[in-house]
Design an enzyme around this catalytic site. Structure first.
Site, PDB file in Angstrom:
ATOM      1  N   PRO A 190       0.836  -1.206   0.000  1.00 34.66           N
ATOM      2  CA  PRO A 190       0.000   0.000   0.000  1.00 34.66           C
ATOM      3  C   PRO A 190       0.872   1.258   0.000  1.00 34.66           C
ATOM      4  O   PRO A 190       1.529   1.567   0.986  1.00 34.66           O
ATOM      5  CB  PRO A 190      -0.798  -0.122   1.303  1.00 34.66           C
ATOM      6  N   ASP A 213       5.946   2.231   1.923  1.00 36.00           N
ATOM      7  CA  ASP A 213       5.051   1.104   2.169  1.00 36.00           C
ATOM      8  C   ASP A 213       4.388   1.317   3.530  1.00 36.00           C
ATOM      9  O   ASP A 213       5.047   1.241   4.569  1.00 36.00           O
ATOM     10  CB  ASP A 213       5.863  -0.200   2.155  1.00 36.00           C
ATOM     11  N   HIS A 214       3.072   1.546   3.516  1.00 34.66           N
ATOM     12  CA  HIS A 214       2.377   1.881   4.757  1.00 34.66           C
ATOM     13  C   HIS A 214       2.221   0.683   5.689  1.00 34.66           C
ATOM     14  O   HIS A 214       1.815   0.844   6.847  1.00 34.66           O
ATOM     15  CB  HIS A 214       1.002   2.473   4.453  1.00 34.66           C
ATOM     16  N   ARG A 215       2.544  -0.516   5.233  1.00 28.06           N
ATOM     17  CA  ARG A 215       2.568  -1.665   6.139  1.00 28.06           C
ATOM     18  C   ARG A 215       3.766  -1.572   7.078  1.00 28.06           C
ATOM     19  O   ARG A 215       3.719  -2.046   8.225  1.00 28.06           O
ATOM     20  CB  ARG A 215       2.673  -2.975   5.344  1.00 28.06           C
ATOM     21  N   VAL A 267       5.934   1.480   7.292  1.00 21.63           N
ATOM     22  CA  VAL A 267       6.223   2.846   7.726  1.00 21.63           C
ATOM     23  C   VAL A 267       4.913   3.586   7.956  1.00 21.63           C
ATOM     24  O   VAL A 267       4.049   3.607   7.069  1.00 21.63           O
ATOM     25  CB  VAL A 267       7.055   3.590   6.658  1.00 21.63           C
TER      26      VAL A 267
END
Length: 456
Positions: free
Chosen positions: A250, A426-428, A430
């Site tokens: 994401p 990557d929002h998973r 960070v």
């Protein structure tokens, strides 16, 4: 007896390669390690050395054909039993992937093969390859002017045979370059392909044959309403990687516009420093250093998501990827252990990578891995973008163009040099706070390069 040489795995588990050009033909007598062909994988163009001394009897594929790993590539008529050939363990290279093929087909890709006789050869000198390929920043990393050299006939230098590898000798022969003349410039060390390219460009760029880096695209016919371009090589690999990344991680992108006037003044002063003559320091070098420093404070950006293990893997080193737009498509080579390098070290690494990219010879090893990447869209005059993460990385920074703009500086309106930074992550791995903190750290260094002393 006649034996087939099958296409080996050229690294990174690649499944196929395209024949760019053959350098031998049926009936040719070839020597051990002589370059047979140039093949293009999804990542790089690779020289394929001969595993045998013998005579070429058959080419199983033509230039432009795609050959699967393990498929017959070329046939030789050789003396003795080819199954007695064994790889040279010291070369530590990749053997052919077809386990059912005889041991003689365990060619040492990129380094040659063991001899078919009983005696072991002396260990060969290896080519030195630059730390990774390059950038789209050839406009920022200004090319140093070359000395004016004669372009007419030059008397061949006599003496000891110049030190080089068989692929380099074959390449120089195709370009019509006398390696003795190249040796006179580079000195005592082993001559590399980059040395040959540099000599060809400087001495007789118009006379030297064009170095082929990609399959030619057919010119459109008058009146034709569309053209079809095969999806292969680097473009195919890039498309697959970008689709995988875009639909797996994401993405979040944030932007920050920075006053880089102080950085540009620092670069100008370094370029005027006689002690740094020959060192090419541009904005991308300073940004690379700023990124390495900021990653030390925000390690999440230097991590990867391991779904199979259910873990986030934090890297304690920085293999810095630099997105490069080449004639063959987009590649992202890496500077190994970039966090250990000084500003001058980074400048020298980026210069070497630029030269490698221009020659189209970035190796698969240089493209493997990477923990964080930079893409310089500013060289095209673009201010900002939303870059897609390279697979396996949690952050990529897009660097925009440097422009003079009105800016409030110390409470007054002034014309300052301004740049926009675009960070995708990557929002998973960070969260927004960590991404913003990283971007602010990079910006602070560029606004006040002296702050780097506080972060080192």
């Amino acid at each position: 007896m006649t034996t087939d040489f099958r296409l080996p795995d050229l690294g990174e588990g690649l499944t196929e390669a395209e024949i760019v050009q053959w350098l031998v033909a049926p009936g040719d007598t070839v020597a051990l390690n002589q370059t047979l062909a140039e093949v293009e994988t999804a990542k790089a163009i690779v020289e394929l050395p001969s595993p045998y001394d013998g005579v070429v009897t058959t080419l199983h594929a033509q230039a432009g054909d795609t050959v699967a790993v393990g498929a017959p590539l070329i046939a030789f008529d050789i003396e003795g039993d080819p199954t007695e050939a064994t790889p040279d363990a010291e070369d530590k290279a990749t053997a052919a992937s077809d386990a059912s093929a005889p041991a003689a087909q365990a060619n040492l890709v990129g380094y040659g093969a063991a001899p078919t006789g009983g005696s072991r050869p002396a260990r060969r000198a290896r080519r030195t390859v630059g730390a990774t390929a390059s950038i789209v920043d050839t406009a920022v990393l200004e090319a140093a002017p070359h000395d004016v050299l004669p372009t007419g006939p030059i008397e061949t230098v006599q003496g000891e045979r110049p030190r080089s590898t068989p692929p380099v000798r074959a390449y120089a022969k195709r370009l019509g370059i006398d390696l003795a003349l190249v040796a006179a410039e580079v000195g005592d060390r082993t001559i590399t392909r980059a040395d040959v390219d540099a000599y060809a460009d400087r001495v007789a760029p118009a006379a030297a044959p064009a170095r082929q880096t990609a399959a030619p695209v057919r010119a459109p016919v008058d009146g034709e309403r569309e053209s079809r371009i095969p999806i292969r090589g680097v473009r195919k690999h890039t498309a697959e990687a970008m689709v995988q990344s875009a639909f797996t991680a994401p993405h979040v992108t944030c932007f920050h516009t920075v006053d880089v006037t102080a950085t540009m003044e620092l670069i100008a002063s370094l370029r005027d420093d006689k002690a740094l003559a020959g060192v090419r320091i541009g904005p991308l070098v300073v940004i690379a250093k700023a990124v390495c420093l900021a990653l030390g404070r925000t390690p999440g950006l230097n991590s990867r998501w391991d779904a199979d293990a259910g873990e986030i893997v934090q890297h304690h080193y920085v293999d810095l990827g630099i997105a490069a737009a080449t004639e063959r498509g987009l590649i992202v080579p890496n500077i190994r252990d970039a966090e250990r390098m000084s500003l001058i070290g980074l400048a020298e690494a980026l210069t070497a990578l630029t030269e490698t990219a221009r020659s189209g010879r970035t190796s698969p090893a240089e493209l493997a891995g990477g923990t964080f990447s930079i893409t310089n869209i500013g060289v095209f005059g673009i201010d900002a973008g939303t870059p897609i993460l390279p697979p396996g990385q949690s952050g990529i920074l897009a660097v925009g163009a440097v422009r003079p703009q009105p800016w409030v500086h110390k409470g007054e309106l002034a014309i300052r040099r301004v740049m926009t930074l675009s960070l995708s992550f990557d929002h998973r791995v960070v969260d927004g706070a960590e991404g913003a903190r990283f971007l602010k750290d990079v910006a602070d260094i560029l606004e006040e390069p002296g702050r780097a002393m506080l972060m080192a």
